[in-house]
Design an enzyme around this catalytic site. Structure first.
Site, PDB file in Angstrom:
ATOM      1  N   LYS A   1       0.837  -1.199   0.000  1.00 21.30           N
ATOM      2  CA  LYS A   1       0.000   0.000   0.000  1.00 21.30           C
ATOM      3  C   LYS A   1       0.871   1.248   0.000  1.00 21.30           C
ATOM      4  O   LYS A   1       1.933   1.283   0.629  1.00 21.30           O
ATOM      5  CB  LYS A   1      -0.929  -0.024   1.215  1.00 21.30           C
TER       6      LYS A   1
ATOM      7  N   SER B   1      -9.705   1.908   2.682  1.00 20.31           N
ATOM      8  CA  SER B   1      -8.776   2.654   1.844  1.00 20.31           C
ATOM      9  C   SER B   1      -7.760   1.788   1.111  1.00 20.31           C
ATOM     10  O   SER B   1      -7.034   2.284   0.237  1.00 20.31           O
ATOM     11  CB  SER B   1      -8.026   3.673   2.716  1.00 20.31           C
TER      12      SER B   1
ATOM     13  N   SER C   1     -10.238  -0.748   6.680  1.00 19.42           N
ATOM     14  CA  SER C   1      -9.652  -0.484   5.364  1.00 19.42           C
ATOM     15  C   SER C   1      -9.048  -1.697   4.680  1.00 19.42           C
ATOM     16  O   SER C   1      -8.670  -1.619   3.516  1.00 19.42           O
ATOM     17  CB  SER C   1      -8.585   0.608   5.471  1.00 19.42           C
TER      18      SER C   1
END
EC number: 6.3.5.7
Length: 510
Positions: free
Chosen positions: A59, A142, A166
Site C-alpha cells: 500500500k 482505503s 480499510s
C-alpha cells in the site's frame, strides 16, 4: 507447520506464472488502476525463503526505498523514502518480491478508494467473471488498490493498512481474504500515520493459507515501534490460542467444528444492512451449524456507538499527524507570487495545506481539530474514549479467552462454557457500490456508514479476518457480487482466527 505450506504455495505460484504473464498483469493493472507503480523483476529470484517467488504489492502509505510513497496525496507526490518499512524489510528477507505500490485513499482516509490523486480503483470482479463491462464498482477503501491487485491476479498477496476497516471492506467487495491483525502484533515503523492508536498493517490474499504465511513472517516484535507488543505478551496469547486449537484438533481433523462456540453479535445487523447480505450471511451460519459449531447470540451493547466514537478519535489523531505537512518541514511547498508572503509562516502553511490536501483529508482535519478544542474536548474526545473502553469491555465479556494485555483473573471452566471462541458478522452492509453512485452521493456520511460493522474490532484492537461468503444456494443468472463474512477473536488469537477461517473457506468450497 509452514514447510509443507511454503512448498505448496511456491508450486501453485509457478503454475500460475505460466498462464498469467507479466504482460497480462500489466493489462489488468491498467483496467483496474490498482497499482500506482509496477515493476516486475528481470529474472526469477533464487529460492531463499518461505516467501520465495511470492509477488507482493505494498500500500502506498508504507515506505519503500525503491518506489515512491505518495499516500495518494499531492503533498507527498514526489517523496521517495531512504529506507524500507519494517514489514517491507521482512518481506524481502523472507524471499518475497515487492512488485509495486498500491493505490489507496489519501493518507488512508476513505472507504471507497475514490479520494486519491491517482484516480479511483475499479473492482476487478467483473473482469474475471463476466468480462469488461460498464458496471464499474468500487474496490473499497482505503486499501482498495491492494485488494484489487490481488483479486485481478496482479500479485499473490498485498500489504494494506486497516484503521477502521480499510482491509476488511475491500476484501469483502473484491471477494478475497483480508486480515486485520491484533493491534501491536505487526510493526508500524515506516507506516505513514493516520491514527496511531488504530492503524494496523495487515495482509490481503486470495486464500487463508497465503494470508497466514505472509502474516507469520511480518508479525514479530520490533523495538523501533513503541506500540509493538512485547514478546512475553505474544507468547501468552499464542499459548492460549494453541491450547484451544489442541482441544478442537480431533474434531477439526475429522472435518467437524464440534465444540467450537461462535457468537453472533446482535448489534451488527443495522437497518442499513441489505437483505442480500443478510441472506448470504445466514447461509454461512447454517453451514457452520451443519459442521457442528455451536451458534450463540451475544450482545455487545456499546458497539452501537462505535461509528461516532471512531470518527471523533480517528479524526482527532489525524489532525495531529497531518500538522507536520506544512511545506516547510515536510511536504510539497506551493510557490508564492508575492515575496512578502514568505515572511508570514501562517500564509505558507495555509497555501500549502489548502492546495495539496484533498477534500476528505481537510474535512477530517477540521473535525479532529474541533474535537480537541477546549470547548469540545470533554463532550467529544473524552466521551469517545470512554465509549471505546466500554466497547473493549463488551468484547472481553463475551470471549472465553482472557485478554492477556490486562491483569485480570482467568475465566473458570464454568464461565468459559458460557462464552464464545470467536464472533461472526457480515463484513459490510452491502456489496460493492457503483462508482457513479459514489461520485453523486449527497453526503460523505454515506461513505462513513460503510464502516459501521468494521470499526468495533478496530476500536478494541482485535484480530478480524474477512473471507468470502459461500456462493448463494439460489439459482440466478445474474452475477453475484462478492460479500464477505468476518471472524473476530480475542486479542492475540490471530492464529486461532485464521484456523477457523481456513475451515470455513474449505467448507464453502465443498
Amino acid at each position: 507447520m509452514h514447510g509443507g505450506l511454503t512448498k505448496a504455495l511456491r508450486s501453485s505460484r509457478l503454475a500460475r506464472r505460466s498462464v498469467h504473464s507479466h504482460a497480462l498483469a500489466a493489462e489488468a493493472n491498467r483496467a483496474t488502476n490498482a497499482l500506482v507503480s509496477l515493476k516486475f523483476p528481470d529474472s526469477p529470484p533464487a529460492e531463499k525463503g518461505p516467501l520465495s517467488g511470492l509477488r507482493i504489492a505494498v500500500k502506498d502509505n508504507i515506505v519503500t526505498r525503491d518506489f515512491p510513497t505518495t499516500c495518494s496525496s499531492n503533498v507527498l507526490k514526489n517523496f521517495v523514502s531512504p529506507f524500507d518499512a519494517t514489514v517491507v524489510h521482512r518481506i524481502r528477507e523472507n524471499g518475497g518480491q515487492i512488485i509495486g505500490k498500491a493505490n489507496c485513499d489519501e493518507f488512508g482516509m476513505g472507504s471507497l478508494n475514490t479520494y486519491t490523486i491517482h484516480g479511483p480503483v475499479i473492482n476487478p470482479f467483473p473482469l474475471s467473471k463476466v468480462g469488461l463491462n460498464n458496471d464499474k464498482r468500487s474496490a473499497g477503501g482505503s486499501s482498495g488498490g491492494s485488494a484489487a491487485a490481488v483479486a485481478a491476479d496482479i500479485c499473490d498477496a498485498a500489504l494494506g493498512t486497516d484503521t477502521g476497516g480499510s482491509i476488511r471492506l475491500p476484501a469483502s467487495y473484491c471477494g478475497i481474504v483480508g486480515l486485520k491483525p491484533s493491534y501491536g502484533l505487526v510493526s508500524r515503523w515506516g507506516v505513514v500515520s493516520y491514527a496511531d492508536s488504530l492503524d494496523c498493517v495487515g495482509v490481503l490474499a486470495r486464500d487463508v493459507e497465503t494470508t497466514s504465511c505472509v502474516f507469520e513472517r511480518i508479525s514479530e516484535y520490533d523495538p523501533n515501534d513503541p506500540t509493538s507488543a512485547l514478546p512475553e505478551t505474544r507468547e501468552k496469547a499464542d499459548a492460549l490460542s494453541s491450547q484451544r486449537l489442541d482441544e478442537l484438533s480431533s474434531a477439526l481433523a475429522e472435518g467437524s467444528l464440534h465444540g467450537l462456540r461462535i457468537g453472533i453479535p446482535q448489534e451488527f445487523f443495522p437497518s442499513e444492512l441489505s437483505n442480500h447480505v443478510l441472506n448470504r450471511f445466514r447461509q454461512s451460519v447454517q453451514l457452520l451449524k451443519e459442521r457442528g459449531a455451536q451458534i450463540i447470540p451475544v450482545s455487545l451493547p456499546s458497539t452501537s456507538y462505535s461509528l461516532s466514537a471512531y470518527y471523533v478519535l480517528a479524526s482527532a489523531e489525524a489532525s495531529s499527524n497531518m500538522a507536520r505537512y506544512d511545506g516547510i518541514q515536510y511536504g510539497e511547498r506551493i510557490p508564492t507570487q508575492d515575496p512578502s508572503d514568505l515572511k508570514k509562516v501562517s500564509t505558507v502553511y495555509a497555501r500549502t495545506r489548502s492546495s495539496t490536501f484533498g477534500p476528505e483529508v481537510q474535512r477530517r482535519i477540521l473535525l479532529g481539530t474541533y474535537a480537541l478544542t477546549a470547548d469540545a474536548f470533554d463532550n467529544y474526545f473524552l466521551q469517545a474514549q470512554r465509549v471505546r473502553q466500554l466497547i473493549k469491555d463488551d468484547f472481553d465479556r463475551v470471549f472465553a479467552m482472557p485478554n492477556v494485555r490486562y491483569a485480570q483473573p482467568s475465566n473458570t471452566p464454568a464461565q468459559a462454557s458460557q462464552k464464545v471462541d470467536v464472533l461472526l458478522h457480515p463484513s459490510a452492509i452491502r456489496s460493492a457500490p457503483r462508482l457513479d453512485e459514489v461520485e453523486t452521493a449527497a453526503s460523505s456520511l454515506d461513505a462513513y456508514v460503510q464502516d459501521v460493522l468494521t470499526v468495533p474490532a478496530s476500536l478494541a484492537g482485535l484480530p478480524a479476518l474477512s473471507i468470502p461468503c459461500p456462493p448463494s444456494s439460489s439459482e440466478t443468472e445474474e452475477v453475484e457480487w462478492p460479500i464477505g463474512v468476518s471472524i473476530v477473536g480475542q486479542w492475540g488469537s490471530d492464529h486461532f482466527v485464521l484456523a477457523v477461517g481456513k475451515f470455513l473457506e474449505s467448507a464453502a468450497s465443498v
